[in-house]
Design an enzyme around this catalytic site. Sequence first.
Site, PDB file in Angstrom:
ATOM      1  N   LYS A  52      46.850  50.798  29.281  1.00 46.66           N
ATOM      2  CA  LYS A  52      45.595  50.972  28.882  1.00 46.66           C
ATOM      3  C   LYS A  52      44.828  52.389  29.592  1.00 46.66           C
ATOM      4  O   LYS A  52      44.233  53.243  29.118  1.00 46.66           O
ATOM      5  CB  LYS A  52      44.542  49.975  29.226  1.00 46.66           C
ATOM      6  CG  LYS A  52      44.894  48.866  28.469  1.00 46.66           C
ATOM      7  CD  LYS A  52      44.196  47.435  28.742  1.00 46.66           C
ATOM      8  CE  LYS A  52      44.773  46.313  28.140  1.00 46.66           C
ATOM      9  NZ  LYS A  52      44.338  44.874  28.617  1.00 46.66           N
ATOM     10  N   GLN A  96      41.353  42.163  33.474  1.00 45.84           N
ATOM     11  CA  GLN A  96      42.721  41.684  33.213  1.00 45.84           C
ATOM     12  C   GLN A  96      42.944  40.133  33.620  1.00 45.84           C
ATOM     13  O   GLN A  96      43.120  39.826  34.517  1.00 45.84           O
ATOM     14  CB  GLN A  96      43.732  42.570  33.549  1.00 45.84           C
ATOM     15  CG  GLN A  96      45.162  42.427  33.179  1.00 45.84           C
ATOM     16  CD  GLN A  96      45.355  43.047  31.596  1.00 45.84           C
ATOM     17  OE1 GLN A  96      44.695  44.006  31.315  1.00 45.84           O
ATOM     18  NE2 GLN A  96      45.798  42.161  30.899  1.00 45.84           N
ATOM     19  N   ASP A 119      36.003  44.114  25.902  1.00 44.49           N
ATOM     20  CA  ASP A 119      37.080  42.930  25.303  1.00 44.49           C
ATOM     21  C   ASP A 119      36.705  41.934  24.531  1.00 44.49           C
ATOM     22  O   ASP A 119      37.283  41.367  23.855  1.00 44.49           O
ATOM     23  CB  ASP A 119      37.600  42.402  26.707  1.00 44.49           C
ATOM     24  CG  ASP A 119      38.954  42.606  26.980  1.00 44.49           C
ATOM     25  OD1 ASP A 119      39.698  43.391  26.262  1.00 44.49           O
ATOM     26  OD2 ASP A 119      39.497  42.433  28.143  1.00 44.49           O
TER      27      ASP A 119
END
Length: 292
Positions: A52, A96, A119
């Site tokens: 990412k 994460q 997200d």
Amino acid sequence: MTILDGKKVSNDIKNEIAAEVQKIKDKGEKVPHLAAIIVGNDGASLTYVGSKVKACERVGFESTLVQMSNTTSEVELLEKIKELNENPEIDGFIVQLPLPPQINEQKVLLAVNPDKDVDGFHPTNFGKMALDMSTFIPATPFGILELLDRYGVETKGKHTVVIGRSHIVGRPMSILMGRKGFPGNSTVTLTHSHTKNITQITSQADIIISALGVPNFLKAEMVKDDVVIIDVGITRVTDETRPRGYKIVGDVDFANVSKKASYITPVPGGVGPMTIAMLLKNTLLARERHNI
Ligand code: NAP
């Protein structure tokens, strides 16, 4: 049979985003800034976060990686989230997953400012998605929609079977495929580990989106001719012939299912690269929203 080439499409999307970033730079404005928090040393998670950050560099975004130890307390993580929520330099950030057992995942997701939740996991954004309102769509489902869209795969009136009901893939995918619009307007069946006679259901499907994480689960005898296959599964399987000692496999028996499919995503190179591209797209969107 057409391969839904996520690697190529994600590169196209990254080039489009890079062109947008160049325009922002030319105007002398602040470029999008994505932050990622990672707690612990899980190898797969570190690889994902690393990709990412690399993707941010490639399109010209700023990125910040916050690494916290495996023994981080819930309070410490919530403090860090508060800091990122309040930092005007950061347009969006992700935490994460998975998190170590001493940290309550739901508390963490609720703590993220929905305007920075690139997200799309916060209930506010998930609710907006379910109500067809403009919001951040979780990156993996967003990537699948984009693949279907760019290849012009018809979804209207089709029977879509989703395998797996996780909050990050299966559940949102089932909502999105049933919404009004394109891609959407499908008749959706959501299946999970308690589903009986799954072969009877998958063999009636026009489109199958598989997100369960069991290698080679979906076999040729479970699908009909001309089915569209989206394989979300990513499982590391030991492979001593490879330098790193493992290979990545999907949920679908690609060699045999691809002979019957009209469209199919490979693993790797299908949904995986799309996920990162759509995270970047959400970050660009977050920056635009903050600048309205
Ligand atoms: P998950 O949380 O691992 O849950 C798996 C789901 O599969 C659950 O809903 C489970 O049902 C269902 N399931 C398990 N066995 C089943 C069976 N025999 N028949 C039908 N359903 C069954 O799901 P996830 O986080 O979405 O991950 C799924 C896979 O996608 C993993 O391989 C993961 O690595 C991969 N993934 C890939 C990406 C990407 O970017 N390509 C992104 C995210 C995840 P229950 O709910 O009843 O337990």
